[in-house]
Write a protein that holds these residues in place. Structure first.
Motif, PDB file in Angstrom:
ATOM      1  N   LYS A  62      36.471  36.681  47.136  1.00  0.00           N
ATOM      2  CA  LYS A  62      36.075  36.886  45.742  1.00  0.00           C
ATOM      3  C   LYS A  62      36.626  38.206  45.207  1.00  0.00           C
ATOM      4  O   LYS A  62      37.083  38.288  44.065  1.00  0.00           O
ATOM      5  CB  LYS A  62      34.549  36.876  45.615  1.00  0.00           C
ATOM      6  N   ASP A  86      32.630  35.214  38.710  1.00  0.00           N
ATOM      7  CA  ASP A  86      33.301  34.044  39.273  1.00  0.00           C
ATOM      8  C   ASP A  86      34.318  33.433  38.302  1.00  0.00           C
ATOM      9  O   ASP A  86      34.854  32.352  38.567  1.00  0.00           O
ATOM     10  CB  ASP A  86      32.266  32.986  39.666  1.00  0.00           C
ATOM     11  N   GLY A  87      34.552  34.122  37.186  1.00  0.00           N
ATOM     12  CA  GLY A  87      35.553  33.652  36.242  1.00  0.00           C
ATOM     13  C   GLY A  87      35.018  32.822  35.105  1.00  0.00           C
ATOM     14  O   GLY A  87      35.786  32.337  34.265  1.00  0.00           O
ATOM     15  N   THR A 105      31.769  32.304  32.013  1.00  0.00           N
ATOM     16  CA  THR A 105      31.347  33.073  30.845  1.00  0.00           C
ATOM     17  C   THR A 105      29.858  32.887  30.616  1.00  0.00           C
ATOM     18  O   THR A 105      29.198  32.133  31.346  1.00  0.00           O
ATOM     19  CB  THR A 105      32.145  32.649  29.596  1.00  0.00           C
TER      20      THR A 105
END
Length: 555
Positions: free
Chosen positions: A109, A486-487, A489
């Motif tokens: 990560k 984690d990318g 929103t």
């Protein structure tokens, strides 16, 4: 045309030369990073297998392993170095492998690029190329024994022995990379006139964070080595060092990171220095001599409590120097900056005090100790659970300036004279604190019945915060934050509403607004963040930079 061919040929030669140099570099890094395990004369213990007695209780020889009703794992080990390591690995095999899974997942990560992860593998191998020469033979043998339980699926990183040995230095690398917010521990002690009935009490939060899963499988290890003193420590699968512990002589050790430059090469990992102190020191003088004898590549504070001396001190150590801070009073506080005469005014320490959250946390502990002039174990736990700012200010939940940052791997309290220790249960230090009598558990050699070994009559109840709406909202905030990491929103206003007094809520909201090109909204979030209690100077500078970018976009 001829000129173009010459340029093309020259570029081809250059490319081939660079590729050749890269191949040579990787071959070099691979060769220097190879670490051979120690030679073991008697390996007969490797043939023995653990006995599964049911309900998660295992034993092998006189050693045993179980999961308590509290959720904490409990491990008893005895024997010489290699035997302890092998038995440890056989009893806790699932946790050794699961811990490496969690560690690998978190690294993936933090460093999503496969290329950079492979480069990091070689870099760490090169960086730690001299690590074996900095570790006692006893500990190399023990680590080798544990590594025999490691999974083969990470052999592309290195052999099990290489990996487990290198993981013992991961804590130090985390200290060196403090900008990653991996560390921010707090500890303190009271005795004589500052404690009720002159009790000697030590408390600490171990705020070393590498993901939630890292803290799921805490092991409370009770160890009777063939050499040295019996001791306990809070650990995890595959880790033989010490970050918090107490020995049978009533000597305790906890470690706190200090400001350090990026090291140029490996030395003795901090956790193995702390482990050696636990195993071989019975008083402050002996602890100091051990710290003095070891070379470390990061700066660290060792809060050492001694029943024999009836006080605690902080041994402060850098790669180049050593000093001891003795407050000459009946209490002591340790955060992440130095206090001794020779180190307090060093350039690195002055920078640490100016830019980090350490001095603020220190002041808050001092404030709470002043309000508890007759300190008790319960009051110590209350201080470790405190999430407010100086003067009781609401600085948001999870702020690094708080004593309780709600990220702790564990929180622990010692009463060295009574050989009692209390250890937190999930979540963080909000859950119940479980009490163990070290003398009694060290006497459970050869246990064959699965039963609770803690002293439930002395347990400390969970914090009422656990059942509050605010805590539920904080968990929402953590969910939003993780989604973003984690990318994904989240809705900016929802983030802010979940933790409205925390500056970082507004930073996250501002960043999402910036990403969506909603610059006016982002500007308001950043401006609000700058009015709040920001943990560190670099974070404040980051917010100011984001705000400046917003202003440029709005022109």
């Amino acid at each position: 045309m001829r000129q173009l061919k010459k340029i093309g040929k020259w570029l081809l030669y250059l490319t081939c030369t660079l590729l050749l140099l890269l191949v040579i570099l990787f071959i070099y890094l691979y060769n220097v990073s190879k670490i051979d395990p120690p030679q073991i004369a008697d390996t007969s213990i490797m043939k023995q297998q653990r006995t599964d007695a049911g309900n998660g209780f295992y034993y092998l020889g006189n050693s045993w392993f179980r999961k308590s009703n509290s959720g904490l794992y409990e491990l008893y080990l005895e024997g010489d170095s290699f035997e302890r390591g092998v038995v440890n690995g056989k009893l806790t095999k699932e946790l050794v492998q699961r811990q490496e899974d969690h560690f690998s997942e978190q690294i993936n990560k933090m460093i999503p690029s496969n290329f950079y992860r492979h480069f990091l593998k070689y870099f760490i191998g090169w960086f730690n190329r001299n690590l074996p020469g900095q570790v006692k033979d006893e500990y190399k043998e023990e680590i080798y024994g544990v590594s025999l339980a490691a999974s083969d699926k990470y052999n592309y990183i290195g052999t099990p022995y290489q990996r487990i040995l290198n993981y013992h230095a991961a804590h130090d690398i985390g200290h060196a990379l403090q900008s990653m917010a991996l560390v921010g521990c707090t500890s303190f002690a009271t005795w004589n006139g500052h404690s009720k009935d002159s009790a000697f009490i030590i408390g600490r939060n171990f705020d070393f964070y590498v993901g939630d899963k890292f803290a799921e499988d805490k092991i409370i290890a009770f160890i009777r080595p063939s050499d040295g003193y019996g001791y306990m420590t809070v650990t995890w699968g595959g880790f033989t060092g010490a970050v918090s512990g107490m020995n049978e002589k009533g000597l305790t050790v906890t470690i706190n990171a200090a400001k350090t430059a990026m090291p140029s090469g490996s030395a003795t990992p901090v956790s193995l220095v702390a482990r050696e102190i636990l195993q071989y020191a019975s008083n402050i003088s002996e602890a100091y001599k051990i710290a003095q004898s070891r070379h470390m590549f990061v700066s660290e504070s060792f809060l050492v409590g001694s029943a024999a001396d009836n006080k605690a001190v902080v041994i402060e150590k850098t790669p180049d120097s050593l000093d001891m801070y003795d407050p000459n009073q009946d209490y002591i506080v340790c955060a992440n900056h130095f206090q001794s005469k020779s180190m307090v005014n060093s350039v690195a320490n002055v920078q640490q005090m100016k830019e980090s959250a350490s001095p603020y946390r220190y002041r808050r502990v001092m404030e709470l100790l002043a309000a508890a002039p007759q300190n008790t174990v319960q009051q110590t736990v209350d201080i470790l659970r405190d999430y407010q700012g100086v003067g009781g200010a609401d600085i948001g939940m999870g702020n690094e300036k708080a004593i309780n940052q709600l990220i702790a791997h564990h929180s622990i309290v010692f009463e060295p004279k009574k050989r009692l220790v209390w250890i937190s249960t999930s979540p963080w230090q909000v859950g119940k604190f479980i009490c163990y009598d070290l003398s009694k558990v060290l006497g459970l050699s050869g246990m064959r019945t699965n039963h609770e070994v803690s002293d439930s009559s002395l347990n400390i109840a969970p914090d009422s915060l656990l059942f509050s709406r605010r805590f539920a909202e904080f968990n929402k905030f953590r969910h939003y934050r993780q989604e973003i990491l984690d990318g994904g929103t989240a809705v900016p206003d929802s983030i802010v509403a979940s933790n409205p007094q925390y500056y970082h809520s507004y930073v996250l909201a501002g960043n999402i607004s910036m990403k969506n090109k909603e610059y006016a909204a982002a500007k308001k979030y950043y401006e609000t963040a700058l009015t709040m209690e920001i943990a560190t100077m670099p974070e404040k500078e980051y917010i100011q930079k984001q705000l400046a970018t917003c202003n440029e976009r709005l022109r």
